[in-house]
Write a protein that holds these residues in place. Sequence first.
Motif, PDB file in Angstrom:
ATOM      1  N   UNK A  26      -3.329 -11.193  13.426  1.00  0.00           N
ATOM      2  CA  UNK A  26      -4.137 -10.192  11.934  1.00  0.00           C
ATOM      3  C   UNK A  26      -4.010 -10.271  11.841  1.00  0.00           C
ATOM      4  N   UNK A  27      -5.285 -10.082  11.020  1.00  0.00           N
ATOM      5  CA  UNK A  27      -5.977 -10.421   9.192  1.00  0.00           C
ATOM      6  C   UNK A  27      -5.263  -9.483   8.490  1.00  0.00           C
ATOM      7  N   UNK A  28      -4.595  -9.516   7.051  1.00  0.00           N
ATOM      8  CA  UNK A  28      -3.945  -8.944   6.475  1.00  0.00           C
ATOM      9  C   UNK A  28      -4.613  -7.539   6.041  1.00  0.00           C
ATOM     10  N   UNK A  29      -5.831  -7.208   6.198  1.00  0.00           N
ATOM     11  CA  UNK A  29      -6.247  -6.610   5.526  1.00  0.00           C
ATOM     12  C   UNK A  29      -6.010  -5.032   6.489  1.00  0.00           C
ATOM     13  N   UNK A  30      -5.636  -5.273   7.685  1.00  0.00           N
ATOM     14  CA  UNK A  30      -5.425  -4.345   8.639  1.00  0.00           C
ATOM     15  C   UNK A  30      -4.262  -3.957   8.836  1.00  0.00           C
ATOM     16  N   UNK A  31      -2.974  -4.782   8.092  1.00  0.00           N
ATOM     17  CA  UNK A  31      -1.870  -4.251   7.778  1.00  0.00           C
ATOM     18  C   UNK A  31      -1.273  -3.630   7.002  1.00  0.00           C
ATOM     19  N   UNK A  32      -1.929  -2.276   7.315  1.00  0.00           N
ATOM     20  CA  UNK A  32      -0.769  -0.961   5.898  1.00  0.00           C
ATOM     21  C   UNK A  32      -1.147  -1.280   4.225  1.00  0.00           C
ATOM     22  N   UNK A  33      -2.641  -2.061   4.225  1.00  0.00           N
ATOM     23  CA  UNK A  33      -3.391  -2.334   3.153  1.00  0.00           C
ATOM     24  C   UNK A  33      -3.670  -0.888   2.085  1.00  0.00           C
ATOM     25  N   UNK A  34      -4.783  -0.653   4.135  1.00  0.00           N
ATOM     26  CA  UNK A  34      -5.400   0.556   3.197  1.00  0.00           C
ATOM     27  C   UNK A  34      -7.300   0.085   2.879  1.00  0.00           C
ATOM     28  N   UNK A  35      -7.631  -1.338   2.666  1.00  0.00           N
ATOM     29  CA  UNK A  35      -8.238  -2.185   2.202  1.00  0.00           C
ATOM     30  C   UNK A  35      -9.381  -2.207   3.349  1.00  0.00           C
ATOM     31  N   UNK A  36      -8.823  -1.909   4.548  1.00  0.00           N
ATOM     32  CA  UNK A  36     -10.037  -2.227   5.355  1.00  0.00           C
ATOM     33  C   UNK A  36     -10.270  -1.036   6.322  1.00  0.00           C
ATOM     34  N   UNK A  37     -11.749  -1.066   7.469  1.00  0.00           N
ATOM     35  CA  UNK A  37     -11.468  -0.108   8.462  1.00  0.00           C
ATOM     36  C   UNK A  37     -11.388   1.214   7.603  1.00  0.00           C
ATOM     37  N   UNK A  38     -11.295   2.161   8.688  1.00  0.00           N
ATOM     38  CA  UNK A  38     -11.324   3.698   8.210  1.00  0.00           C
ATOM     39  C   UNK A  38     -11.300   3.626   6.782  1.00  0.00           C
ATOM     40  N   UNK A  39     -10.195   3.319   5.981  1.00  0.00           N
ATOM     41  CA  UNK A  39      -9.654   2.861   4.573  1.00  0.00           C
ATOM     42  C   UNK A  39     -10.992   2.459   3.345  1.00  0.00           C
ATOM     43  N   UNK A  40     -12.249   1.977   4.450  1.00  0.00           N
ATOM     44  CA  UNK A  40     -12.986   1.770   3.249  1.00  0.00           C
ATOM     45  C   UNK A  40     -14.137   2.255   3.526  1.00  0.00           C
ATOM     46  N   UNK A  41     -14.304   2.887   5.174  1.00  0.00           N
ATOM     47  CA  UNK A  41     -14.932   3.595   5.470  1.00  0.00           C
ATOM     48  C   UNK A  41     -16.076   4.830   5.063  1.00  0.00           C
ATOM     49  N   UNK A  42     -14.425   5.562   5.256  1.00  0.00           N
ATOM     50  CA  UNK A  42     -14.754   7.415   5.057  1.00  0.00           C
ATOM     51  C   UNK A  42     -14.306   7.582   3.264  1.00  0.00           C
ATOM     52  N   UNK A  43     -15.167   8.435   3.287  1.00  0.00           N
ATOM     53  CA  UNK A  43     -15.857   8.525   1.529  1.00  0.00           C
ATOM     54  C   UNK A  43     -15.016  10.204   1.686  1.00  0.00           C
ATOM     55  N   UNK A  44     -14.378  10.562   0.519  1.00  0.00           N
ATOM     56  CA  UNK A  44     -13.265  10.723   0.561  1.00  0.00           C
ATOM     57  C   UNK A  44     -13.761  12.634  -0.441  1.00  0.00           C
ATOM     58  N   UNK A  45     -14.993  12.427  -1.093  1.00  0.00           N
ATOM     59  CA  UNK A  45     -15.699  13.592  -2.066  1.00  0.00           C
ATOM     60  C   UNK A  45     -16.962  12.972  -2.176  1.00  0.00           C
TER      61      UNK A  45
END
Length: 548
Positions: free
Chosen positions: A529-548
């Motif tokens: 697994x690419x390290x970005x997807x291992x609890x780094x909040x650097x990819x996936x939803x952590x990238x695409x979700x806008x907070x405010x």
Amino acid sequence: MSTREEVKHDDRDPHDPSAQVPSEIPAGLDRRKFIMRSAVISAAAVMNGCSRAETERTAPPPAAAASESRVQGLAPAPAVPLDKDLNVVKKGKGPVMTTVDEFYKVGPGPSSSHTIGPMRITYDFYQQAAKLPADTLAKATRLQVNLFGSLSATGKGHGTERAALAGLVGKEPATVDPKFLDGLRDNPNQVFPVKLGNKSIDVSLKDVIYDATKGDFKHPNTMTVKLLGGDQVLLEQEYYSVGGGFIEWKGYTPPKKNQPKYPFATMKELRAHADNNKTTIAKIMLANEMSIAGRSEEEVNAFVDKIINAMVATVKSGLAMSEDDVLPGPIKLHSKAASVYKRALDDKYESDRGIGGLSAFALAASEENGRGHLVITAPTGGSAGVMPSLVYGLMEVRKVDRQKIRDGMLAAAGVGYLCKHHATLSAAEGGCQAEIGVASSMAAALIATAYDAPSLVVENAAESALEHHLGMTCDPVAGYVQVPCIERCAFGAVKAWTAYQIASNEIASRHRVNFDETVQALAQTAKDMNSKYKETSEAGLAQSVTLC
Ligand code: SF4
């Protein structure tokens, strides 16, 4: 060549966690950099009131950070290898030796490694310090905790400083009142007297220091605790929170254990013991618990009952929260367990009521984790909604006998032990498949055992639930164990039920994939697994979700 063939012919040691440190890190970056950058961006987003995505756009990209190192003539930092001396690195050979009290832990959420582990550590130090000679204690003036590595980089989002202070003032993870931790969050300047012999030392959150995030640490989650007398160090210990609430320290030697009555290192061997002795997986697990830990059946039952009761309590308290409750943190996530439960009860079809109710129970326990309240690692804090939802549903709704639930808890532990033994329970090593996937697999074994299914059906149910989480990544938004974690627990619970339904209704002997093969696939997928997807909040939803 198929993935399975690759696994079979791979001569790398699958038990060596250091071999699982990601190999596909973007040039010049290590995992710590990912975590640090994410934490900095999240903190900046909170401070400047902008979205994480907006803040991230203005932050130096990972590639820029890497090239900075090159400009300064520095070699890119290597990935953080786990020190070979750590017991957690040496594990994995021989039979499974884990026991239930090591595996199921009660403590404050949201993270077994960032809250339960640090709290156990400072509580351990407090107990050691209290045993010092009176003349040494007479000199004591201060207690100090230093957090390093990932504990320092991401601890603020997890409330690590509050957990560490709670342990220091003599509170244990299993019994701490969540209101104490909430009070520290709401009123961080509180001062507490710590009684050490005849001496009383005042401590506050100021004594927990967020120290270096980079350095030559033995483990990414390193911390030190000191008792000082002026400038003199009276007692100091370096500790490691090695995952799942497990802790080690410099010079740690694992506690002596007896040999298991029925040694097993695979599901095949575990099931063979059960079948050859005309008994169940649960009874084999019980016999091993008694022989490894030297406990009586009553003592094992008493511990399992404590965990069952804590699981029921966490669902109840989650359901009792107001429908308008908002979870702590920058996501401002509204809790939904109470609404989902109330509305599901009005659904027209019984099956819809069942799925809605089970989901609500999982949401309830997982939201408690998000609040930093007491949860049970089964196997981790992030996945802490899955097993409790099934325990609650079976015991409180379907009124399944408590002894059947105890048996289910032991069979589920066997499933979790094997995943820990051959793969990982850590999202930082394997993504969410290692947390929610394992939790769902354990829950499927729990249901099948509680309904007296034969050992093959227990294995098939556990296999199926794990198989259909393979590849699931970890990308918690803003680094908080809320999105996608809370709903993910509900899906893990429902998938566990589906796995049991299929396993108990199919022709068991025709089930094509066995549990051990799927655990191999879990280990291999974790490595790949690419390290970005291992609890780094650097990819996936952590990238695409806008907070405010
Ligand atoms: S997404 Fe990550 S933090 Fe959330 S439950 Fe899964 S593994 Fe845990």
